[in-house]
Design a protein around this motif. Sequence first.
Motif, short mmCIF file in Angstrom:
data_model
loop_
_atom_site.label_atom_id
_atom_site.label_comp_id
_atom_site.label_asym_id
_atom_site.label_seq_id
_atom_site.Cartn_x
_atom_site.Cartn_y
_atom_site.Cartn_z
N ILE A 28 -21.65 26.95 30.75
CA ILE A 28 -23.22 27.20 31.27
C ILE A 28 -24.16 28.20 30.48
O ILE A 28 -25.05 28.54 30.88
CB ILE A 28 -22.91 27.99 32.77
N GLU A 29 -23.76 27.74 29.23
CA GLU A 29 -24.55 28.43 27.98
C GLU A 29 -25.95 27.77 28.10
O GLU A 29 -26.88 28.88 27.99
CB GLU A 29 -23.90 28.18 26.80
N LYS A 30 -26.25 26.64 28.41
CA LYS A 30 -27.58 26.12 28.17
C LYS A 30 -28.56 26.68 29.40
O LYS A 30 -29.49 27.16 29.03
CB LYS A 30 -27.44 24.56 28.28
N ALA A 31 -27.91 26.88 30.61
CA ALA A 31 -28.54 27.38 31.63
C ALA A 31 -28.94 28.71 31.44
O ALA A 31 -29.89 29.25 31.71
CB ALA A 31 -27.86 27.06 32.94
N LYS A 32 -27.86 29.66 30.67
CA LYS A 32 -28.31 30.97 30.57
C LYS A 32 -29.30 31.10 29.58
O LYS A 32 -30.20 32.11 29.51
CB LYS A 32 -26.70 31.59 29.77
N ASN A 33 -29.21 30.12 28.32
CA ASN A 33 -30.39 30.47 27.35
C ASN A 33 -31.58 30.02 27.58
O ASN A 33 -32.41 30.70 27.27
CB ASN A 33 -29.68 29.53 25.94
N LEU A 34 -31.80 28.65 28.39
CA LEU A 34 -33.19 28.33 28.43
C LEU A 34 -33.76 28.79 29.97
O LEU A 34 -34.85 28.84 30.13
CB LEU A 34 -32.93 26.67 28.59
N LEU A 35 -32.75 29.08 31.04
CA LEU A 35 -33.17 29.47 32.36
C LEU A 35 -33.01 30.64 32.76
O LEU A 35 -33.52 31.26 33.73
CB LEU A 35 -32.85 28.49 33.47
N GLY A 36 -32.17 31.63 31.96
CA GLY A 36 -31.94 32.92 32.20
C GLY A 36 -30.81 33.07 33.44
O GLY A 36 -30.79 34.05 34.11
N TYR A 37 -30.06 31.92 33.58
CA TYR A 37 -29.21 31.82 34.59
C TYR A 37 -27.97 32.90 34.22
O TYR A 37 -27.36 33.16 33.38
CB TYR A 37 -28.53 30.45 34.63
N ASN A 38 -27.56 33.55 35.52
CA ASN A 38 -26.67 34.65 35.40
C ASN A 38 -26.09 34.62 36.80
O ASN A 38 -26.14 35.39 37.67
CB ASN A 38 -27.27 35.85 35.24
N PRO A 39 -24.86 33.70 37.08
CA PRO A 39 -24.33 33.70 38.37
C PRO A 39 -23.54 34.81 38.58
O PRO A 39 -22.73 35.54 37.93
CB PRO A 39 -23.31 32.44 37.89
N SER A 40 -23.69 35.23 39.97
CA SER A 40 -23.16 36.67 40.31
C SER A 40 -21.98 36.26 41.44
O SER A 40 -21.24 37.28 41.47
CB SER A 40 -24.25 37.50 41.16
N TYR A 41 -21.69 35.20 41.51
CA TYR A 41 -20.41 35.07 42.45
C TYR A 41 -19.28 34.13 41.72
O TYR A 41 -19.63 33.09 41.63
CB TYR A 41 -20.91 34.03 43.47
N ASP A 42 -18.15 34.87 41.58
CA ASP A 42 -17.29 34.29 41.04
C ASP A 42 -16.44 33.40 42.12
O ASP A 42 -16.83 33.63 43.35
CB ASP A 42 -16.29 35.00 40.06
N ILE A 43 -15.19 32.81 41.96
CA ILE A 43 -14.58 31.99 43.03
C ILE A 43 -13.97 33.22 44.09
O ILE A 43 -14.19 32.64 45.15
CB ILE A 43 -13.36 31.08 42.45
N LYS A 44 -13.48 34.09 43.58
CA LYS A 44 -12.70 35.18 44.74
C LYS A 44 -14.12 35.65 45.42
O LYS A 44 -13.93 35.82 46.77
CB LYS A 44 -12.20 36.24 44.10
N LYS A 45 -15.05 36.16 44.91
CA LYS A 45 -16.22 36.75 45.75
C LYS A 45 -16.90 35.71 46.56
O LYS A 45 -17.16 36.11 47.92
CB LYS A 45 -17.25 37.43 44.96
N GLY A 46 -17.06 34.52 45.99
CA GLY A 46 -17.81 33.61 46.95
C GLY A 46 -16.70 32.86 48.03
O GLY A 46 -17.23 32.89 49.26
#
Length: 332
Positions: free
Chosen positions: A301-319
Amino acid sequence: MDIKNLNFSPNAHILVTGGGGFIGSNLSEALLKNGNKVRCLDNFATGRRENIEACLKNENYTLIEGDIRNLEDCKKACEGVDYVLHQAALGSVPRSINDPITSNAVNVSGFLNMLVAARDAKVKRFVYAASSSTYGDSKSMPKVEDIIGKPLSPYAITKYVNELYADVFSKTYGLETIGLRYFNVFGRKQDPNGAYAAVIPKFVMQLMQHESPVINGDGSYSRDFTYIDNVIEMNVRALLTQNKEALNTVYNVAYGERTDLNELTALLKEYLSAYDAAIANIAIVNGPERQGDVPHSLASIEKAKNLLGYNPSYDIKKGLKEAVDWYWEHLK
């Protein structure tokens, strides 16, 4: 998910195709909560009316019952909107293997209709649901956007064709497009019923009914399971970005970790047994591997982080915990 902290303007008018579906209805609710005007186009072939009951009570919401295979329906839906979030599709690898013609008609011809309608309506941006199935037989891990293999199913072919068409429309007509390659999305409102139900809601329903879930294969196959709120964040970031480098390309939408099916069922049993202790003792059954399945899936997810500022807050357990709580409340 509250998208106000992403600073998305409440003045935007957005079309969500497939708005009665799992992802589309969750996107619609988040946008309405933000104050946006939302239009839904759906023929309810796979979408469910109960998914949009709350939306229909909102004065900023409009439902158009129509089919993306009909160009006139697409043009009507695109009229006067600023952005398109194109979620409408016939999902499921097995469904496409059983009926490739209908999958192609909806996912390719329908997609082309939507591109034409969006171009003619001069929408600002067209963000569409792509798929991790596009990686096909690529052995590289994690999956990086510019390295793909040969598709393994008719469904995968249709989703790759979408990317090719979007690229051509960007270059030829100047339509801004962004494709989001979803990796095994799960969460509230995902349908547990039917022959093509996704694994998480299907297993949750079976365990709640004290039935043994059947894992395809030995349970070692793994996926980058992605909670719905991460998907909502990516869609809004795709609409928001003013970074020209971020446009007219595709992104992985995932958390960036993989979980095998044995681990997944163990977590589901743990969370559900908090409501019903008997679930902890339900046996898991192993069946044959499923045709067209990719053994392992893990996204970069490096491309989304670098170009869109994506920072997912839900891992598998939390979700999963949130999803299980929702299913217990709504399905029990």
